[in-house]
Design an enzyme around this catalytic site. Structure first.
Site, PDB file in Angstrom:
ATOM      1  N   LYS A  45       0.849  -1.187   0.000  1.00  0.00           N
ATOM      2  CA  LYS A  45       0.000   0.000   0.000  1.00  0.00           C
ATOM      3  C   LYS A  45       0.888   1.242   0.000  1.00  0.00           C
ATOM      4  O   LYS A  45       1.556   1.532   0.987  1.00  0.00           O
ATOM      5  CB  LYS A  45      -0.891   0.021   1.237  1.00  0.00           C
ATOM      6  CG  LYS A  45      -1.731   1.301   1.353  1.00  0.00           C
ATOM      7  CD  LYS A  45      -2.153   1.576   2.775  1.00  0.00           C
ATOM      8  CE  LYS A  45      -2.818   2.935   2.936  1.00  0.00           C
ATOM      9  NZ  LYS A  45      -1.933   4.080   2.563  1.00  0.00           N
TER      10      LYS A  45
ATOM     11  N   GLU B  31       9.975   0.808  10.354  1.00  0.00           N
ATOM     12  CA  GLU B  31      10.973   1.877  10.224  1.00  0.00           C
ATOM     13  C   GLU B  31      10.215   3.185  10.391  1.00  0.00           C
ATOM     14  O   GLU B  31       9.464   3.599   9.505  1.00  0.00           O
ATOM     15  CB  GLU B  31      11.670   1.792   8.870  1.00  0.00           C
ATOM     16  CG  GLU B  31      12.986   2.556   8.826  1.00  0.00           C
ATOM     17  CD  GLU B  31      12.852   3.925   8.203  1.00  0.00           C
ATOM     18  OE1 GLU B  31      13.011   4.914   8.949  1.00  0.00           O
ATOM     19  OE2 GLU B  31      12.573   4.020   7.009  1.00  0.00           O
TER      20      GLU B  31
ATOM     21  N   CYS C 187      13.730  10.719   7.251  1.00  0.00           N
ATOM     22  CA  CYS C 187      13.801  10.212   8.625  1.00  0.00           C
ATOM     23  C   CYS C 187      15.202  10.291   9.204  1.00  0.00           C
ATOM     24  O   CYS C 187      15.378  10.284  10.417  1.00  0.00           O
ATOM     25  CB  CYS C 187      13.273   8.777   8.695  1.00  0.00           C
ATOM     26  SG  CYS C 187      14.171   7.628   7.644  1.00  0.00           S
TER      27      CYS C 187
ATOM     28  N   GLU D 201       9.965  15.370  16.284  1.00  0.00           N
ATOM     29  CA  GLU D 201      10.446  15.316  14.912  1.00  0.00           C
ATOM     30  C   GLU D 201       9.816  16.432  14.092  1.00  0.00           C
ATOM     31  O   GLU D 201       8.593  16.529  13.986  1.00  0.00           O
ATOM     32  CB  GLU D 201      10.117  13.956  14.296  1.00  0.00           C
ATOM     33  CG  GLU D 201      10.719  13.764  12.917  1.00  0.00           C
ATOM     34  CD  GLU D 201      10.449  12.379  12.345  1.00  0.00           C
ATOM     35  OE1 GLU D 201      11.249  11.918  11.523  1.00  0.00           O
ATOM     36  OE2 GLU D 201       9.430  11.772  12.723  1.00  0.00           O
TER      37      GLU D 201
END
Length: 482
Positions: free
Chosen positions: A176, A251, A285, A386
């Site tokens: 997906k 992840e 990331c 983040e």
């Protein structure tokens, strides 16, 4: 509906109309224009895709390692043939500069090449048995149907990163793509079909997370879940997978510390810091999320960084000299701006940027000015949450001990950076810095033969290299007697 193209689901080797007969609009973040409409998949479509993958699994898993590798190498030749088109698709739906999109396509080629070259290195073991006539075989076998969920920031490479090792190891997969950026994944499906990969081995279902991601993760026939995305989404996936005790590889987010000590090559460190923060508009990331600079070189480092940020060109991502494109969506841009405003309210100094770009072509897209924050303290929110945007936060430190303490004061543990010439410090880092991936005296960017993984809320397991490939097999122990 506009005249933009429509894209169906890729199920069992056939482009399939969604059960919902509904479509999702894909928007170009640089212009606001509609790029395409993609199928809004649902649980019924997931069932069809998983069933196709399950039917294809026995024959695919019985193919030799070399046969599976040849299919992947065929796929790579097609990607290299179409790399300019594929890069343009990535730029149109994600907004990254075309020059960075080309790098993404090349990275995907490297990932697929590694998987193909190492299919024959998924080796078992023979250990002594309990009797003279017994051998114990520990074989490595595929899981079955893999469920893959990809993030939006590297829409082509992340699909390749999951598809290649999964099918190299003998699994089949249903993947997906993120609904913000589904076109690159669908382009990969087109090339999968052209490469002759058997029907049902790779299936691509587009749609929203609740409609596609949840039923895919919860489906009783998916045996391994591999997901790249946010930490909150990863936690939900892990909870959903618990019902059937599935293996999960996640992840997730990162908050990479970038440590610059007084003996560092300041010019090299400043260049790497800017690249690691502003590449892909900071939507990586492994981005430099918090920069810790020794007080002895703080001023020199800040001067160099300021000059380099001022030289960055923000604009049309298809222009060859553009360094930073738009954020992927208005919501993402607004999130970054709110974090900058919060940091300033908590006492950070705004040196440059700190606002959405407006006027001219900027009004059509989701552009945010490259931003530099100084006087940032470790207790500020921006030092822990983040950002995922073009915001460089600089924190002054007095010594290596303080830098390590601040770096480890984090719930994430994916990537980190260290610039120093001191071997003793580097050796301490290997013991004390609590991150799965560390770049020493260089900028970011993982290699296909490495192992990309993190600790804490950055996820479970990892991707790439031999360790990543071995995640796509499970062991079977056989007590062999004549």
């Amino acid at each position: 509906m506009t005249n933009a193209s429509r894209h169906n689901l890729f199920i069992d080797g056939i482009w399939t109309v969604p059960s919902s007969s509904e479509w999702i609009t894909v928007q170009n973040p640089a212009t606001g224009e509609t790029v395409a409409h993609v199928a809004r998949g649902n649980a019924q479509d997931v069932d069809r895709a998983v069933d196709a993958a399950q039917r294809a699994f026995p024959a695919w898993s019985r193919k030799t390692a070399v046969e599976r590798a040849d299919y992947l190498l065929n796929l790579n030749r097609l990607i290299e043939r179409d790399k300019e088109h594929l890069a343009a698709v990535v730029t149109s739906e994600m907004g990254k500069p075309l020059k960075e999109a080309r790098v993404e396509i090349e990275f995907a080629v490297g990932l697929i090449r590694f998987a193909a070259e190492n299919t024959r290195r998924l080796q078992g073991e023979i250990v002594p048995g309990s009797t003279a006539d017994e051998k114990i075989l520990i074989d490595r076998v595929p899981h079955g149907v893999v469920a893959g969920i990809a993030a939006w920031n590297f829409p082509f490479a992340l699909c390749a990163r999951k598809i290649a090792p999964a099918i190299a190891a003998g699994n089949t997969i249903v993947i997906k793509p993120r609904e913000l950026t589904p076109l690159a994944g669908l382009e990969l499906g087109r090339l999968v079909a052209e490469a002759g990969i058997p029907k049902g081995v790779v299936n691509i279902v587009t749609g929203a997370g609740p409609d596609v991601g949840v039923p895919l993760v919860a489906h009783p026939q998916t045996k391994l879940i591999t997901m790249t995305g946010s930490t909150p989404a990863g936690k939900k996936i892990m909870a959903a997978a618990a019902e059937h005790l599935k293996e999960v590889r996640l992840e997730l987010g990162g908050k990479a510390p970038f440590i610059v000590m007084e003996d560092a090559d300041v010019e090299k460190a400043a260049s790497a810091a800017v690249e690691a923060r502003f590449m892909n508009a900071g939507q990586v990331c492994t981005s430099n999320e918090r920069t810790y600079v020794h007080e002895a070189v703080y001023d020199a480092f800040l001067a160099k960084v300021s000059t380099k940020i001022a030289a960055l060109k923000v604009g049309d991502p298809t222009a060859p000299d553009t360094d930073i494109g738009p954020k992927v969506s208005l919501a993402e841009r607004d999130k970054v701006h709110a974090m900058v405003e919060r940091a300033v309210a908590q006492g950070a100094k705004l040196e440059t940027g700190g606002h959405a770009l407006a006027g001219g072509d900027y009004d059509k897209g989701f552009y945010y000015a490259p931003t530099l924050l100084t006087d940032v303290r470790q207790d500020m929110d921006i030092a822990h949450d983040e950002v995922f945007g073009p915001v460089l936060s600089v924190i002054k430190v007095t010594d290596f001990d303080q830098a390590l303490t601040y770096a480890n004061d984090c719930r994430y543990g994916l990537s980190a950076y260290l610039f120093t010439r001191d071997l003793g410090r580097i050796m301490r880092m290997t013991r004390e810095l609590e991150f799965g991936e560390v770049y020493v005296n260089r900028g970011g960017g993982e290699a296909p033969q490495g192992y990309h993984h993190g600790y804490g809320e950055s996820g479970l397991g990892g991707e790439d290299g031999q360790h990543g490939l071995e995640a796509y097999v499970q062991t079977k122990t056989i007590y062999l007697n004549a």
